[in-house]
Scaffold this motif. Structure first.
Motif, PDB file in Angstrom:
ATOM      1  N   ARG A  25      61.557  87.716   9.703  1.00 25.47           N
ATOM      2  CA  ARG A  25      60.950  86.451   9.287  1.00 25.47           C
ATOM      3  C   ARG A  25      62.024  85.388   9.069  1.00 25.47           C
ATOM      4  NH1 ARG A  25      56.722  87.088   4.778  1.00 25.47           N
ATOM      5  NH2 ARG A  25      55.314  87.072   6.535  1.00 25.47           N
ATOM      6  N   VAL A  26      61.856  84.253   9.736  1.00 22.62           N
ATOM      7  CA  VAL A  26      62.690  83.079   9.499  1.00 22.62           C
ATOM      8  C   VAL A  26      61.724  81.931   9.232  1.00 22.62           C
ATOM      9  CG1 VAL A  26      64.404  81.489  10.420  1.00 22.62           C
ATOM     10  CG2 VAL A  26      64.515  83.907  11.025  1.00 22.62           C
ATOM     11  N   GLU A  27      61.774  81.362   8.033  1.00 26.50           N
ATOM     12  CA  GLU A  27      60.820  80.333   7.647  1.00 26.50           C
ATOM     13  C   GLU A  27      61.518  79.251   6.841  1.00 26.50           C
ATOM     14  OE1 GLU A  27      56.965  81.029   7.115  1.00 26.50           O
ATOM     15  OE2 GLU A  27      56.940  83.137   7.643  1.00 26.50           O
ATOM     16  N   SER A  28      60.777  78.185   6.576  1.00 25.15           N
ATOM     17  CA  SER A  28      61.314  77.114   5.749  1.00 25.15           C
ATOM     18  C   SER A  28      60.166  76.406   5.050  1.00 25.15           C
ATOM     19  CB  SER A  28      62.103  76.114   6.604  1.00 25.15           C
ATOM     20  OG  SER A  28      61.246  75.453   7.520  1.00 25.15           O
ATOM     21  N   ASP A  29      60.499  75.685   4.004  1.00 20.77           N
ATOM     22  CA  ASP A  29      59.541  74.793   3.362  1.00 20.77           C
ATOM     23  C   ASP A  29      60.296  73.562   2.876  1.00 20.77           C
ATOM     24  OD1 ASP A  29      60.453  75.431   0.568  1.00 20.77           O
ATOM     25  OD2 ASP A  29      59.625  77.392   1.073  1.00 20.77           O
ATOM     26  N   VAL A 140      69.131  79.265   2.354  1.00 22.28           N
ATOM     27  CA  VAL A 140      69.908  78.021   2.383  1.00 22.28           C
ATOM     28  C   VAL A 140      69.037  76.923   1.793  1.00 22.28           C
ATOM     29  CG1 VAL A 140      71.096  76.309   3.811  1.00 22.28           C
ATOM     30  CG2 VAL A 140      71.184  78.739   4.445  1.00 22.28           C
ATOM     31  N   THR A 141      69.572  76.192   0.814  1.00 27.84           N
ATOM     32  CA  THR A 141      68.826  75.119   0.157  1.00 27.84           C
ATOM     33  C   THR A 141      69.588  73.809   0.281  1.00 27.84           C
ATOM     34  OG1 THR A 141      67.918  76.683  -1.460  1.00 27.84           O
ATOM     35  CG2 THR A 141      67.813  74.347  -2.030  1.00 27.84           C
ATOM     36  N   LEU A 142      68.870  72.751   0.667  1.00 29.11           N
ATOM     37  CA  LEU A 142      69.437  71.407   0.695  1.00 29.11           C
ATOM     38  C   LEU A 142      68.875  70.636  -0.489  1.00 29.11           C
ATOM     39  CD1 LEU A 142      69.116  70.552   4.509  1.00 29.11           C
ATOM     40  CD2 LEU A 142      71.011  71.670   3.305  1.00 29.11           C
ATOM     41  N   ILE A 143      69.766  70.036  -1.263  1.00 27.78           N
ATOM     42  CA  ILE A 143      69.393  69.354  -2.504  1.00 27.78           C
ATOM     43  C   ILE A 143      69.730  67.875  -2.391  1.00 27.78           C
ATOM     44  CG2 ILE A 143      69.845  69.221  -4.995  1.00 27.78           C
ATOM     45  CD1 ILE A 143      70.738  72.255  -4.702  1.00 27.78           C
ATOM     46  N   ASP A 144      68.778  67.026  -2.752  1.00 29.24           N
ATOM     47  CA  ASP A 144      69.018  65.579  -2.792  1.00 29.24           C
ATOM     48  C   ASP A 144      69.931  65.304  -3.985  1.00 29.24           C
ATOM     49  OD1 ASP A 144      68.741  62.778  -3.525  1.00 29.24           O
ATOM     50  OD2 ASP A 144      67.019  62.697  -2.167  1.00 29.24           O
ATOM     51  N   ASN A 145      71.133  64.826  -3.711  1.00 33.14           N
ATOM     52  CA  ASN A 145      72.125  64.637  -4.771  1.00 33.14           C
ATOM     53  C   ASN A 145      71.713  63.552  -5.763  1.00 33.14           C
ATOM     54  OD1 ASN A 145      74.555  65.093  -6.140  1.00 33.14           O
ATOM     55  ND2 ASN A 145      75.650  63.572  -4.930  1.00 33.14           N
ATOM     56  N   ARG A 146      70.944  62.567  -5.305  1.00 27.34           N
ATOM     57  CA  ARG A 146      70.535  61.478  -6.187  1.00 27.34           C
ATOM     58  C   ARG A 146      69.490  61.938  -7.205  1.00 27.34           C
ATOM     59  NH1 ARG A 146      66.515  57.893  -6.339  1.00 27.34           N
ATOM     60  NH2 ARG A 146      65.643  58.673  -4.392  1.00 27.34           N
ATOM     61  N   THR A 147      68.514  62.738  -6.748  1.00 27.26           N
ATOM     62  CA  THR A 147      67.446  63.195  -7.644  1.00 27.26           C
ATOM     63  C   THR A 147      67.722  64.581  -8.228  1.00 27.26           C
ATOM     64  OG1 THR A 147      66.188  64.216  -5.840  1.00 27.26           O
ATOM     65  CG2 THR A 147      65.757  61.879  -6.323  1.00 27.26           C
ATOM     66  N   GLY A 154      65.488  77.019   3.729  1.00 34.31           N
ATOM     67  CA  GLY A 154      65.364  77.820   4.939  1.00 34.31           C
ATOM     68  C   GLY A 154      65.806  79.231   4.616  1.00 34.31           C
ATOM     69  N   TYR A 155      65.074  80.224   5.111  1.00 33.16           N
ATOM     70  CA  TYR A 155      65.438  81.590   4.748  1.00 33.16           C
ATOM     71  C   TYR A 155      65.161  82.569   5.886  1.00 33.16           C
ATOM     72  CZ  TYR A 155      60.612  80.769   3.183  1.00 33.16           C
ATOM     73  OH  TYR A 155      59.310  80.344   3.095  1.00 33.16           O
ATOM     74  N   ALA A 156      66.034  83.544   6.001  1.00 26.25           N
ATOM     75  CA  ALA A 156      65.900  84.622   6.979  1.00 26.25           C
ATOM     76  C   ALA A 156      65.856  85.934   6.224  1.00 26.25           C
ATOM     77  CB  ALA A 156      67.080  84.608   7.953  1.00 26.25           C
ATOM     78  N   SER A 157      64.829  86.729   6.497  1.00 26.99           N
ATOM     79  CA  SER A 157      64.733  88.046   5.860  1.00 26.99           C
ATOM     80  C   SER A 157      65.200  89.114   6.837  1.00 26.99           C
ATOM     81  CB  SER A 157      63.292  88.329   5.429  1.00 26.99           C
ATOM     82  OG  SER A 157      62.462  88.449   6.565  1.00 26.99           O
ATOM     83  N   GLY A 158      65.419  90.303   6.325  1.00 29.78           N
ATOM     84  CA  GLY A 158      65.899  91.395   7.157  1.00 29.78           C
ATOM     85  C   GLY A 158      67.364  91.257   7.513  1.00 29.78           C
ATOM     86  N   VAL A 159      68.121  90.547   6.671  1.00 30.77           N
ATOM     87  CA  VAL A 159      69.542  90.334   6.936  1.00 30.77           C
ATOM     88  C   VAL A 159      70.343  91.448   6.267  1.00 30.77           C
ATOM     89  CG1 VAL A 159      71.484  88.738   6.748  1.00 30.77           C
ATOM     90  CG2 VAL A 159      69.171  87.857   7.043  1.00 30.77           C
ATOM     91  N   SER A 160      70.646  92.458   7.032  1.00 32.29           N
ATOM     92  CA  SER A 160      71.453  93.576   6.546  1.00 32.29           C
ATOM     93  C   SER A 160      72.876  93.357   7.046  1.00 32.29           C
ATOM     94  CB  SER A 160      70.879  94.889   7.090  1.00 32.29           C
ATOM     95  OG  SER A 160      71.639  95.977   6.652  1.00 32.29           O
ATOM     96  N   VAL A 161      73.809  93.169   6.114  1.00 33.24           N
ATOM     97  CA  VAL A 161      75.168  92.758   6.488  1.00 33.24           C
ATOM     98  C   VAL A 161      76.120  93.957   6.451  1.00 33.24           C
ATOM     99  CG1 VAL A 161      77.065  91.182   5.977  1.00 33.24           C
ATOM    100  CG2 VAL A 161      74.709  90.491   5.497  1.00 33.24           C
ATOM    101  N   PRO A 162      76.530  94.436   7.620  1.00 33.74           N
ATOM    102  CA  PRO A 162      77.501  95.533   7.648  1.00 33.74           C
ATOM    103  C   PRO A 162      78.893  95.018   7.311  1.00 33.74           C
ATOM    104  CG  PRO A 162      76.995  94.828   9.869  1.00 33.74           C
ATOM    105  CD  PRO A 162      76.120  94.019   8.953  1.00 33.74           C
ATOM    106  N   SER A 163      79.796  95.901   7.039  1.00 32.91           N
ATOM    107  CA  SER A 163      81.164  95.489   6.733  1.00 32.91           C
ATOM    108  C   SER A 163      81.895  95.133   8.023  1.00 32.91           C
ATOM    109  CB  SER A 163      81.908  96.621   6.008  1.00 32.91           C
ATOM    110  OG  SER A 163      81.906  97.779   6.814  1.00 32.91           O
ATOM    111  N   GLY A 164      82.973  94.381   7.855  1.00 35.08           N
ATOM    112  CA  GLY A 164      83.803  94.039   9.001  1.00 35.08           C
ATOM    113  C   GLY A 164      83.278  92.860   9.791  1.00 35.08           C
TER     114      GLY A 164
END
Length: 200
Positions: A25-29, A140-147, A154-164
């Motif tokens: 799943r890769v989605e955003s809101d 990953v989140t983008l934030i309005d610096n003024r407010t 945006g997010y990706a699930s199933g991200v299994s990070v091996p070493s190296g």
């Protein structure tokens, strides 16, 4: 020997493909109050975890985000950036609240935005959706610096990070998949106006 090298290379590519296929799943809101047509600059938030990680994995995520932001016309700056970029890697399964929304690209192209002057009966309203994100999630989140409010996730699930080095590849590809959901170029960038502005 050449056959062994070929087999090892093929095996490595196959493993890479298997790892990426887990990104179920890769989605955003997004926030209806986001001023997406006005953002031009960004800076990373420093903090705990991978966000402040100076290891190769943390730098791989930052570098992949920098690349996508540059492609879309955003410039890094430490002096009053328009957007603050935050990212986080969650291990294991995670319950997450997303939102059922209109297509983000169309929302931005139509120049839609809401603020305190928008009449209540004209506001879109948020319809929460409960999600179960499995086997690790890169957010990953983008934030309005003024407010100081998040305007895009945006997010990706199933991200299994091996070493190296393979872990860096997985994270870079995950960032690319996430930013494929963020089809926003800075104003005038596609017409080459940014280059002219930077020259002044």
């Amino acid at each position: 020997m050449k056959l062994l090298v070929t087999l090892l290379t093929s095996g490595s590519l196959l493993l890479s493909g298997c790892l990426m296929s887990r990104e179920a799943r890769v989605e955003s809101d997004y926030s209806y109050a986001g001023q997406f047509r006005h953002y031009r600059t960004y800076e990373f938030i420093s903090g705990d975890g991978i966000n402040s990680d100076s290891s190769r994995l943390g730098e791989a995520v930052r570098d992949a985000i920098r690349t996508r932001m540059k492609i879309q016309g955003y410039r890094p700056t430490r002096r009053r950036p328009d957007l603050l970029v935050n990212f986080r890697l969650f291990e294991g399964d995670m319950r997450f609240r997303g939102y059922s929304q209109d297509d983000f690209t169309k929302w931005v192209q139509n120049g839609n935005t809401e603020d305190e002057d928008t009449p209540k009966d004209a506001r879109k309203g948020y319809q929460p959706v409960r999600l179960l994100l499995s086997e690790g999630t890169l957010l990953v989140t983008l934030i309005d610096n003024r407010t100081n409010r998040a305007v895009w996730n945006g997010y990706a699930s199933g991200v299994s990070v091996p070493s190296g080095p393979q872990g860096e590849i997985v994270l870079r590809r995950s960032v690319r998949s996430i930013f494929d959901q963020y089809h926003v170029f800075t104003a005038g960038y596609l017409q080459g106006n940014n280059a002219a502005e930077e020259g002044n």
